[in-house]
Design an enzyme around this catalytic site. Structure first.
Site, PDB file in Angstrom:
ATOM      1  N   GLY A 241      25.972 -51.534  48.768  1.00 20.77           N
ATOM      2  CA  GLY A 241      26.256 -52.449  47.661  1.00 20.77           C
ATOM      3  C   GLY A 241      24.959 -52.882  47.008  1.00 20.77           C
ATOM      4  O   GLY A 241      23.967 -52.142  46.998  1.00 20.77           O
ATOM      5  N   SER A 242      24.954 -54.098  46.495  1.00 26.31           N
ATOM      6  CA  SER A 242      23.807 -54.563  45.711  1.00 26.31           C
ATOM      7  C   SER A 242      22.673 -55.058  46.612  1.00 26.31           C
ATOM      8  O   SER A 242      22.894 -55.424  47.781  1.00 26.31           O
ATOM      9  CB  SER A 242      24.259 -55.709  44.793  1.00 26.31           C
ATOM     10  OG  SER A 242      24.799 -56.747  45.579  1.00 26.31           O
TER      11      SER A 242
ATOM     12  N   GLY B  31      22.892 -57.185  50.218  1.00 27.20           N
ATOM     13  CA  GLY B  31      22.365 -56.424  51.361  1.00 27.20           C
ATOM     14  C   GLY B  31      21.250 -57.174  52.070  1.00 27.20           C
ATOM     15  O   GLY B  31      21.246 -57.294  53.299  1.00 27.20           O
TER      16      GLY B  31
ATOM     17  N   GLU C 181      22.438 -49.458  52.169  1.00 28.99           N
ATOM     18  CA  GLU C 181      22.203 -48.555  51.040  1.00 28.99           C
ATOM     19  C   GLU C 181      22.507 -49.360  49.787  1.00 28.99           C
ATOM     20  O   GLU C 181      23.614 -49.878  49.639  1.00 28.99           O
ATOM     21  CB  GLU C 181      23.099 -47.317  51.118  1.00 28.99           C
ATOM     22  CG  GLU C 181      22.636 -46.287  52.129  1.00 28.99           C
ATOM     23  CD  GLU C 181      21.218 -45.783  51.914  1.00 28.99           C
ATOM     24  OE1 GLU C 181      20.699 -45.850  50.786  1.00 28.99           O
ATOM     25  OE2 GLU C 181      20.607 -45.346  52.908  1.00 28.99           O
TER      26      GLU C 181
ATOM     27  N   CYS D 263      25.456 -45.107  42.210  1.00 24.30           N
ATOM     28  CA  CYS D 263      24.135 -45.623  42.598  1.00 24.30           C
ATOM     29  C   CYS D 263      23.058 -44.588  42.314  1.00 24.30           C
ATOM     30  O   CYS D 263      21.891 -44.936  42.159  1.00 24.30           O
ATOM     31  CB  CYS D 263      24.138 -46.008  44.066  1.00 24.30           C
ATOM     32  SG  CYS D 263      24.680 -44.657  45.113  1.00 24.30           S
TER      33      CYS D 263
ATOM     34  N   GLU E  17      18.820 -52.625  37.507  1.00 26.08           N
ATOM     35  CA  GLU E  17      19.974 -51.735  37.579  1.00 26.08           C
ATOM     36  C   GLU E  17      21.064 -52.276  36.647  1.00 26.08           C
ATOM     37  O   GLU E  17      21.397 -53.457  36.689  1.00 26.08           O
ATOM     38  CB  GLU E  17      20.506 -51.685  39.016  1.00 26.08           C
ATOM     39  CG  GLU E  17      21.623 -50.680  39.176  1.00 26.08           C
ATOM     40  CD  GLU E  17      22.196 -50.629  40.584  1.00 26.08           C
ATOM     41  OE1 GLU E  17      22.355 -51.702  41.192  1.00 26.08           O
ATOM     42  OE2 GLU E  17      22.488 -49.530  41.073  1.00 26.08           O
TER      43      GLU E  17
HETATM   44  P1  NAP Z   1      28.257 -55.873  45.921  1.00 29.48           P
HETATM   45  O1  NAP Z   1      28.666 -56.929  44.992  1.00 29.48           O
HETATM   46  O2  NAP Z   1      26.984 -56.024  46.658  1.00 29.48           O
HETATM   47  O3  NAP Z   1      29.480 -55.696  46.941  1.00 29.48           O
HETATM   48  C1  NAP Z   1      29.466 -54.727  47.959  1.00 29.48           C
HETATM   49  C2  NAP Z   1      30.343 -55.199  49.090  1.00 29.48           C
HETATM   50  O4  NAP Z   1      29.770 -56.367  49.673  1.00 29.48           O
HETATM   51  C3  NAP Z   1      31.754 -55.584  48.661  1.00 29.48           C
HETATM   52  O5  NAP Z   1      32.662 -55.233  49.671  1.00 29.48           O
HETATM   53  C4  NAP Z   1      31.647 -57.091  48.527  1.00 29.48           C
HETATM   54  O6  NAP Z   1      32.889 -57.763  48.687  1.00 29.48           O
HETATM   55  C5  NAP Z   1      30.752 -57.395  49.707  1.00 29.48           C
HETATM   56  N1  NAP Z   1      30.113 -58.697  49.634  1.00 29.48           N
HETATM   57  C6  NAP Z   1      29.845 -59.466  48.549  1.00 29.48           C
HETATM   58  N2  NAP Z   1      29.227 -60.619  48.937  1.00 29.48           N
HETATM   59  C7  NAP Z   1      29.125 -60.572  50.283  1.00 29.48           C
HETATM   60  C8  NAP Z   1      28.587 -61.442  51.270  1.00 29.48           C
HETATM   61  N3  NAP Z   1      28.012 -62.594  50.949  1.00 29.48           N
HETATM   62  N4  NAP Z   1      28.655 -61.065  52.566  1.00 29.48           N
HETATM   63  C9  NAP Z   1      29.211 -59.892  52.913  1.00 29.48           C
HETATM   64  N5  NAP Z   1      29.744 -59.026  52.030  1.00 29.48           N
HETATM   65  C10 NAP Z   1      29.687 -59.358  50.729  1.00 29.48           C
HETATM   66  O7  NAP Z   1      28.186 -54.444  45.190  1.00 29.48           O
HETATM   67  P2  NAP Z   1      29.287 -53.770  44.270  1.00 29.48           P
HETATM   68  O8  NAP Z   1      29.306 -54.455  42.954  1.00 29.48           O
HETATM   69  O9  NAP Z   1      30.558 -53.629  45.002  1.00 29.48           O
HETATM   70  O10 NAP Z   1      28.695 -52.299  44.094  1.00 29.48           O
HETATM   71  C11 NAP Z   1      27.703 -51.997  43.170  1.00 29.48           C
HETATM   72  C12 NAP Z   1      26.349 -51.911  43.844  1.00 29.48           C
HETATM   73  O11 NAP Z   1      26.449 -51.013  44.942  1.00 29.48           O
HETATM   74  C13 NAP Z   1      25.284 -51.341  42.944  1.00 29.48           C
HETATM   75  O12 NAP Z   1      24.091 -52.053  43.140  1.00 29.48           O
HETATM   76  C14 NAP Z   1      25.139 -49.918  43.444  1.00 29.48           C
HETATM   77  O13 NAP Z   1      23.893 -49.311  43.187  1.00 29.48           O
HETATM   78  C15 NAP Z   1      25.380 -50.090  44.891  1.00 29.48           C
HETATM   79  N6  NAP Z   1      25.769 -48.824  45.526  1.00 29.48           N
HETATM   80  C16 NAP Z   1      24.853 -48.215  46.322  1.00 29.48           C
HETATM   81  C17 NAP Z   1      25.167 -47.002  46.905  1.00 29.48           C
HETATM   82  C18 NAP Z   1      24.182 -46.322  47.814  1.00 29.48           C
HETATM   83  O14 NAP Z   1      24.611 -45.529  48.633  1.00 29.48           O
HETATM   84  N7  NAP Z   1      22.898 -46.596  47.686  1.00 29.48           N
HETATM   85  C19 NAP Z   1      26.417 -46.433  46.690  1.00 29.48           C
HETATM   86  C20 NAP Z   1      27.315 -47.082  45.861  1.00 29.48           C
HETATM   87  C21 NAP Z   1      26.991 -48.297  45.285  1.00 29.48           C
HETATM   88  P3  NAP Z   1      33.691 -58.304  47.400  1.00 29.48           P
HETATM   89  O15 NAP Z   1      34.115 -57.098  46.649  1.00 29.48           O
HETATM   90  O16 NAP Z   1      34.828 -59.041  48.015  1.00 29.48           O
HETATM   91  O17 NAP Z   1      32.761 -59.168  46.625  1.00 29.48           O
END
Ligand code: NAP
Length: 478
Positions: free
Chosen positions: A224-225, A229, A246, A280, A379
């Site tokens: 995720g973000s 992370g 990641e 990503c 990003e």
């Molecule tokens: P995100 O907002 O960081 O959310 C990712 C996951 O974390 C979701 O399941 C989210 O749940 C959960 N989450 C949010 N706040 C949390 C907390 N305080 N504690 C624990 N978990 C929490 O990211 P996203 O918007 O879903 O995805 C986009 C990001 O992912 C981009 O930055 C992208 O580059 C990255 N990404 C990276 C890869 C890689 O392999 N490098 C692959 C795909 C995506 P909720 O949905 O309930 O908020």
């Protein structure tokens, strides 16, 4: 719809209602769910903990059979599952089907990995002593995933965890509950014993704290973000839990004067705009050397005008909607910021209206941008790319590495010398030569560097590094 799967039972959670809408047509409800709350997450951890010892010592044939059966079911239903992915996440139907096929392949690869979890017998430096190096399952793992690959990313964490003998609490992104529920049902039908996989659909901010602080969780694998992370990593480090992150990217694609221009344009458009730029590994910075710059910009603009943005399930759509209205507003905010800092917008920049009300955005291109501009640093996670002009290869390489991120980088060139040099000096975990920065094989390691990653690699055989503990035994048989 019963939403959460805990200790082999489907239950409604205590975390309130969650409605998921089709981003191609927000009049259509994909599903209504009863989210998990903090106490449900604690129950899920308890369930995973209760069966850990028995699953960690389960026969590897049983693990193979479960993973193989899951892969077989997905393969038999790729169109239906691809349709669900497209409906819930917004990628096109062909992309959804491709993700379903990839998910099946991941399960089948890790079925084989369960059989290949072998150790080593090593000769000791001491006479008569035998040394054995073995791998043991890490324990209960929490797997937290994003929405953009709602089946494949969970699969590339769940499958190696099962193969290694770990038990799981799976927390998917709140935008994609239907895909997560489908995955859990497939594994249930494949014969996974109760408690090995527990699914909690609920808000990350509410459930995250439970998973970070519960001592029974031995490790967290997160995609995720960067912000989320890093906060998870701090919590895990405080109590010595293992963590794998990641995160985001700002991936460069370098186009040199000697590139095949048609191929470079195809690679650029695919890498930056397909799947609405929500990968990503998407290319978001084109770094183009002087001699080809103007021809490349013109050819890319021409290609961009040929791309159809529309309903994800409509035939002929190249690019579906952005996942949700908040994400679209955020992307448009970056576009406004780019304009304000002096970048020249030459294509797109707007939301689009289509027959069905959805979160559509035009592929967007800025030219005349500078490395220090926000649009080249942050990003954006949408169909937006910017072009920087470089004098020569050395300057292009320096610009490509001038970022906090380090996930994927690509180069378009017909020179072996530059291709090899770029492969060596690119500060990323993935390097692509004459290929889009996005688009990966499932049987080799995946991951980034710098702010894009923390912890061991995912995918392929490398996935075992996170999900196993290496134990070295010294035995004197007497
Ligand atoms: P995100 O907002 O960081 O959310 C990712 C996951 O974390 C979701 O399941 C989210 O749940 C959960 N989450 C949010 N706040 C949390 C907390 N305080 N504690 C624990 N978990 C929490 O990211 P996203 O918007 O879903 O995805 C986009 C990001 O992912 C981009 O930055 C992208 O580059 C990255 N990404 C990276 C890869 C890689 O392999 N490098 C692959 C795909 C995506 P909720 O949905 O309930 O908020």
């Amino acid at each position: 719809m019963t939403t959460n799967y805990i200790a082999g039972a489907w239950i409604d959670g205590l975390g309130g209602e969650l409605i998921s809408l089709n981003p191609s047509d927000i009049r259509e409800v994909v599903g209504a769910y009863h989210q998990a709350g903090a106490s449900d997450a604690t129950d899920a951890v308890a369930a995973a903990h209760a069966v850990f010892a028995s699953w960690a010592s389960s026969p590897i044939q049983q693990r193979f059979d479960v993973l193989d059966a899951a892969g077989n079911e997905i393969l038999a239903r790729v169109s239906e599952i691809g349709h669900l992915i497209a409906r819930e996440e917004g990628k096109t139907l062909p992309d959804g089907i491709a993700e379903a096929k990839r998910t099946a392949a991941i399960f089948k690869f890790h079925a084989g990995e369960a059989l290949r979890l072998s150790g080593e017998a090593v000769t000791s430096t001491r006479p008569g002593v035998e040394v054995e190096v073995r791998r043991e399952a890490l324990g209960v793992v929490a797997l937290i995933t994003p929405w953009n690959f709602p089946m494949a990313i969970p699969a590339w964490k769940i499958a190696p965890a099962i193969a290694a003998g770990c038990t799981i609490v799976f927390k998917p992104a709140s935008y994609v509950p239907a895909c997560a529920i489908e995955l859990a049902r497939i594994l249930e039908r494949a014969g996974l014993p109760a408690g090995v996989l527990n699914l909690v659909v609920g808000s990350g901010s509410k459930i995250g704290d439970v998973l970070v602080s519960d001592k029974r969780v031995a490790g967290i694998s997160f995609t995720g973000s960067v912000g989320v992370g890093r906060s998870l990593a701090v919590g895990c480090a405080a109590r010595g839990a293992r963590v794998q992150l990641e995160m985001g990217g700002k991936n460069p694609l370098v186009i040199l004067d000697d590139a095949d221009i048609d191929r470079a344009v195809q690679i650029s458009a695919d890498g930056a705009f397909f799947q609405a730029g929500q990968r990503c590994t998407a290319s978001s910075r084109f770094i183009v050397t002087r001699g080809i710059h103007d021809r490349f910009v013109e050819a890319l603009q021409k290609r961009m005008r040929q791309l159809t943005v529309d309903h994800a399930l409509k035939e002929g759509t190249h690019i579906g909607p952005v996942v949700d209205g908040r994400a679209l507003r955020d992307i448009l905010g970056h576009v406004d910021a780019g304009r304000a800092e002096g970048a020249e917008l030459v294509e797109g920049g707007d939301r689009l209206n289509r027959e069905t009300p959805g979160h559509y955005m035009a592929p967007t291109l800025f030219v005349g941008t500078k490395p220090e501009m926000g649009i080249n640093k942050e990003e954006i996670f949408g169909p937006v790319a910017s072009i920087q002009r470089a004098e020569d290869y050395e300057e292009a390489l320096a610009m490509s590495n001038d970022t906090q991120f380090g996930l994927s980088a690509g180069i378009c060139t017909t020179s072996l010398k530059y291709a090899r040099d770029f492969r060596r000096r690119s500060e990323t975990g993935l390097v692509m030569v004459n290929l889009p920065t996005a688009g990966l094989d499932y049987h080799v390691p995946f991951g980034g560097r710098k702010a894009s990653n923390y912890g061991p690699r995912e995918q392929g055989s490398y996935a075992r590094e996170f999900f196993t503990i290496v134990k070295t035994a010294y035995i004197d048989p007497m």
